[in-house]
Motif scaffolding. Structure first.
Motif, mmCIF file in Angstrom:
data_model
loop_
_atom_site.group_PDB
_atom_site.id
_atom_site.type_symbol
_atom_site.label_atom_id
_atom_site.label_comp_id
_atom_site.label_asym_id
_atom_site.label_seq_id
_atom_site.Cartn_x
_atom_site.Cartn_y
_atom_site.Cartn_z
ATOM 1 N N GLY A 1 51.534 53.379 56.485
ATOM 2 C CA GLY A 1 51.239 52.236 55.866
ATOM 3 C C GLY A 1 50.870 52.296 54.525
ATOM 4 O O GLY A 1 50.643 53.273 53.964
ATOM 5 N N TRP A 2 50.469 51.118 53.750
ATOM 6 C CA TRP A 2 49.963 50.953 52.612
ATOM 7 C C TRP A 2 48.419 51.232 52.180
ATOM 8 O O TRP A 2 48.060 51.583 51.461
ATOM 9 C CB TRP A 2 50.419 49.794 51.658
ATOM 10 N N TYR A 3 47.770 50.799 53.345
ATOM 11 C CA TYR A 3 46.377 50.696 53.305
ATOM 12 C C TYR A 3 45.887 51.799 54.283
ATOM 13 O O TYR A 3 44.907 51.501 55.247
ATOM 14 C CB TYR A 3 45.748 49.509 53.548
ATOM 15 N N GLU A 4 46.512 53.011 54.324
ATOM 16 C CA GLU A 4 46.011 53.909 55.174
ATOM 17 C C GLU A 4 44.809 54.448 54.906
ATOM 18 O O GLU A 4 44.115 55.280 55.920
ATOM 19 C CB GLU A 4 47.086 55.115 54.995
ATOM 20 N N ARG B 1 54.323 43.436 51.896
ATOM 21 C CA ARG B 1 53.829 44.783 52.579
ATOM 22 C C ARG B 1 52.553 44.685 52.388
ATOM 23 O O ARG B 1 51.783 45.544 53.279
ATOM 24 C CB ARG B 1 54.423 45.935 51.915
ATOM 25 N N ASP C 1 50.198 44.719 55.529
ATOM 26 C CA ASP C 1 49.988 46.115 56.303
ATOM 27 C C ASP C 1 48.347 46.256 56.363
ATOM 28 O O ASP C 1 47.772 46.591 57.572
ATOM 29 C CB ASP C 1 50.311 47.280 55.554
ATOM 30 N N ALA D 1 47.106 45.408 60.102
ATOM 31 C CA ALA D 1 47.329 46.448 60.964
ATOM 32 C C ALA D 1 46.373 47.741 60.828
ATOM 33 O O ALA D 1 45.720 48.309 61.911
ATOM 34 C CB ALA D 1 48.856 46.963 60.813
ATOM 35 N N GLN D 2 46.017 47.887 59.585
ATOM 36 C CA GLN D 2 44.930 49.091 59.630
ATOM 37 C C GLN D 2 43.703 48.591 60.071
ATOM 38 O O GLN D 2 42.783 49.453 60.467
ATOM 39 C CB GLN D 2 44.772 49.358 57.975
#
Length: 783
Positions: free
Chosen positions: A182-185, A225, A228, A231-232
């Motif tokens: 994901g983008w905000y990992e 996106r 995301d 979800a993070q």
């Protein structure tokens, strides 16, 4: 097993990858491996990695068959890591020189903690470098050297990046920390790492330069996106639910989540307009799902922050947008109000100035300033001190803001620039003294005497001579320049060369005073005890060779970038040397560090940043050797009869961009070098103080220092302030009969004989010195 494993995920960064890898491979600390993960990049990044790996065995390249994203690519690198500690570096960012050594030393000092936080700075396309706003959390004394998060919960406020920390590899394995897709990992990695670390330490040093790309980064991409992020935070609170012992951190993480949602929603570029309301509804749902139980620990927050969080929690999308729009309207309104207030203040001050001009001149008032009001320094400072000694009936005032007040001697009255007191003094003072021009709004009155002291012997072109050099002129208004020079009554000259240049470059009807530079008087009056006192205050050992590195400004560059590898020079010279680094006054600030220079904590041993020292004359007295390029400081330092070295790596470019009045490399005051290696060999071998260098200095002093005998300020005060004729003033003492302050190092003292090296290197050989011109002869222009 290396000390560090530097993990570099790579995707679409071919324009920045060389700089990133070079910043790692050039580190002075070499016990590391680089694991570069090519995340199926469609550009030339993979080929670049292979070329680097072929040239350096410390690099391991992993080519992925498909693109898996930043977080999983980091996991791939972690799985192959062998180092004690893991460092993550994004492939468009860079390590600061000396970063790995500083990190390694801090880890050793703090007993190898699980996690070490260090500083970073944002670097922008326009050259700006801005340190992270939370760097105060890393400062010494802000908490225990080694702690847990429970002992320093404020560390949760630090920037949540994985690359501003280093992690023990066995700690990461023990806690089973991994990056999600994901983008905000960063979120589900950073906070669990902080919460589970059994020992934390900090390093108050910029170790990473975080590139702010104009385009191509996630933060500048408009896309759904960005959803995301929800979800993070599900992953983060899921981790918290699985670890009941960490429940105490729920309130702090809840606040970080609400703030994060607000930042994404408020961004002008991240979310498509049609997705903003949906994003806010999702944010409200998350805030309700993970709301903090009553009585749970919640960190304090400002009223503005609490309001913003409440709007996110309530899902008040329209109200949130209204506040954002109000802020957007409010800011321009504030700008207009400030502009109107500034104009009104200017009008009032002009009226005050005009009224003061109607009053009689104060024959006992003298106004001094230097370097655009940057503190007590240069020729005006030396004259002001001599006025208080020889003409105590004259009241002196110095113009500078509060931030430079510490540079003023006791008893000297300060005037705030632009204040009513400043404009009133300009209107009524009998004497005006400066090394630059006075405010344009001031008109000199009949009976006032304006003394222009200048602030250096001109090697580079000045004044009207810059008309054909646009880089040096930089939009200069030559008509306004002449308006200012027409106000000069007296122009102080340090030598015959300066007299000829000033009269041509500033063609106005002033009188030239060929008295020498008062700021150089101290070189003839200071004692050996004064030299040792100054060195002790700077932290220079008595037995060390102090090398003052003082380069000039480059008109064709922005900011200050040393042409020497200072860290390598200090390391190669060893403990017997200390480098004093002094940028040009455009970049050196007596009220703070140099613009663009490394912070003090980044400087290696044997290197001191003296950019904030208020007196360059004291630095010269402390130095055994001066290393400069085209700076006028060489003409002043020559009065000490100590070794001088010219480091001129860009002589041709500098001369083409700025223009010079003569070729300094043809008749230099000392050896000439072009590279760091040549300078290192010259200093280490002692060739900089060989007998022939004294001949170069003698010719240079004869030409450029005929009147700097220690009595320049006396001549100025007796003639200008006391009205004595020039014929009654002290006759200049010839350079050969002067006795300047001795250097601390015996080998560099006036008249000392240094042992020449067994064999002189090619980089230090010099042509025979040019035949010195008599003091009254003009240099032959070669440009």
């Amino acid at each position: 097993m290396p000390r560090f494993s530097v993990i570099v995920p790579v995707h679409r960064v071919q324009a920045y990858l060389h700089e990133c890898l070079d910043s790692v491979l050039a580190q002075s600390f070499t016990d590391f491996e680089v694991i570069a993960v090519d995340d199926h990049s469609p550009d030339a990044s993979g080929a670049i990695l292979d070329a680097y790996a072929a040239a350096d065995p410390r690099i391991t390249v992993v080519h992925l068959e498909r693109n898996i994203g930043l977080g999983p690519a980091r996991n791939t690198g972690t799985a192959r890591a062998r180092g004690d500690y893991l460092l993550f570096l994004d492939s468009d960012d860079t390590l600061v020189p000396g970063a790995l050594r500083a990190i390694a030393e801090r880890l050793e000092h703090t007993g190898d903690p699980d996690l070490l936080l260090f500083g970073h700075a944002r670097t922008y396309w326009d050259g700006r470098v801005v340190r992270d706003e939370y760097h105060g959390l890393l400062a010494p004394g802000s908490g225990p050297e080694v702690c847990t998060l429970a002992e320093r919960p404020e560390l949760l406020r630090a920037s949540a990046f994985p690359w501003n920390k280093t992690y023990r590899r066995d700690f990461v394995r023990r806690e089973r920390l991994t990056f999600p897709p994901g983008w905000y990992e960063d979120t589900p990695w950073t906070f669990p790492a902080l919460m589970t670390a059994r020992s934390l330490a900090t390093l108050d040093r910029v170790c990473v330069h975080y590139r702010q790309r104009r385009a191509g980064s996630i933060l500048s991409t408009t896309s759904r996106r960005h959803f995301d992020v929800f979800a993070q935070y599900d992953r983060l609170f899921g981790f918290l639910d699985a670890r009941p012992e960490l429940e105490r951190w729920r309130g702090a993480l809840y606040g970080r989540m609400a703030d994060h949602f607000a930042v994404i929603h408020a961004s002008a570029v991240r979310l498509p307009p049609t997705a903003r309301a949906v994003f806010f509804r999702r944010a409200r749902a998350h805030c309700r799902r993970y709301r903090t139980p009553a009585g749970a620990l919640t960190p304090r927050a400002s009223a503005r922050l609490r309001l913003r969080r409440a709007l996110v929690r309530l899902g008040a999308h329209r109200v949130f947008r209204a506040f954002a729009r109000a802020g957007a309207v409010h800011r321009p309104l504030l700008v207009r109000l400030r502009t109107a207030r500034r104009r009104a203040r200017t009008a009032v001050l002009r009226l005050h100035h005009g009224l003061q001009r109607l009053r009689p001149l104060d024959a006992r008032l003298a106004v001094f300033s230097a370097y655009w009001n940057r503190g007590y320094s240069c020729n005006p400072a030396a004259i002001e001190a001599k006025v208080r000694e020889l003409a105590p009936h004259i009241r002196t005032v110095w113009v500078c803001p509060e931030r430079y007040a510490h540079t003023l001697p006791p008893g000297v009255r300060r005037l705030e620039p632009g204040s009513a007191g400043h404009w009133g003094a300009l209107a009524r003072a009998r004497f005006l003294v400066s090394n630059v021009n006075l405010p344009h709004g001031h008109r000199k009155r009949p009976g006032q005497t304006l003394l222009q002291t200048h602030h250096g012997t001109p090697l580079k072109h000045m004044g009207l001579d810059l008309r054909t050099y646009p880089a040096g002129a930089d939009g200069m208004d030559f008509r306004r320049l002449l308006e200012h020079t027409d106000r000069w009554d007296l122009s102080l000259s340090a030598n015959p060369h300066s007299t000829l240049v000033w009269e041509r470059a500033y063609p106005s009807p002033y009188t030239t005073l060929e008295f020498g530079y008062p700021r150089n008087d101290v070189f003839q009056h200071a004692t050996a005890a004064d030299v040792l006192r100054i060195r002790a205050a700077l932290g220079v050992p008595e037995t060390a060779t102090a090398v003052l590195y003082a380069p000039t400004h480059r008109d064709y560059r922005r900011g200050w970038l040393p042409d020497l590898d200072l860290a390598r020079l200090a390391r190669d010279l060893g403990p017997g040397f200390v480098l004093l680094v002094r940028p040009h006054y455009f970049h050196a600030d007596p009220a703070g560090p140099a613009t663009g220079s490394p912070p003090a904590e980044e400087l290696p041993e044997g290197l001191l940043d003296v950019s904030a020292h208020p007196s360059v004359e004291e630095l010269c007295l402390a130095a055994d050797v001066l290393v400069t390029d085209y700076s006028s400081l060489m003409f002043d330092y020559a009065n000490l009869d100590r070794p001088l070295v010219l480091h001129v790596p860009d002589w041709e470019a500098y001369r083409a961009a700025r223009g010079t009045y003569f070729d300094i490399t043809a008749a230099p005051p000392g050896p000439v070098v072009r590279t760091t290696d040549e300078l290192t060999e010259l200093l280490a071998s002692g060739a900089h103080a060989a007998p022939h260098t004294r001949e170069l200095r003698a010719a240079f002093r004869e030409r450029f220092c005929p009147w700097d005998d220690g009595h320049a300020a006396e001549r100025v005060v007796r003639h200008v302030f006391l009205g004595e004729p020039v014929s009654a003033l002290p006759t200049p003492v010839p350079p050969t009969e002067r006795h300047p302050a001795p250097a601390a190092c015996p080998a560099h003292r006036h008249g000392a004989t240094a042992q020449p090296p067994a064999e002189e290197s090619a980089g230090t050989r010099q042509p025979p010195p040019a035949e010195p011109q008599p003091p009254s002869a003009a240099p032959v222009p070669t440009s």
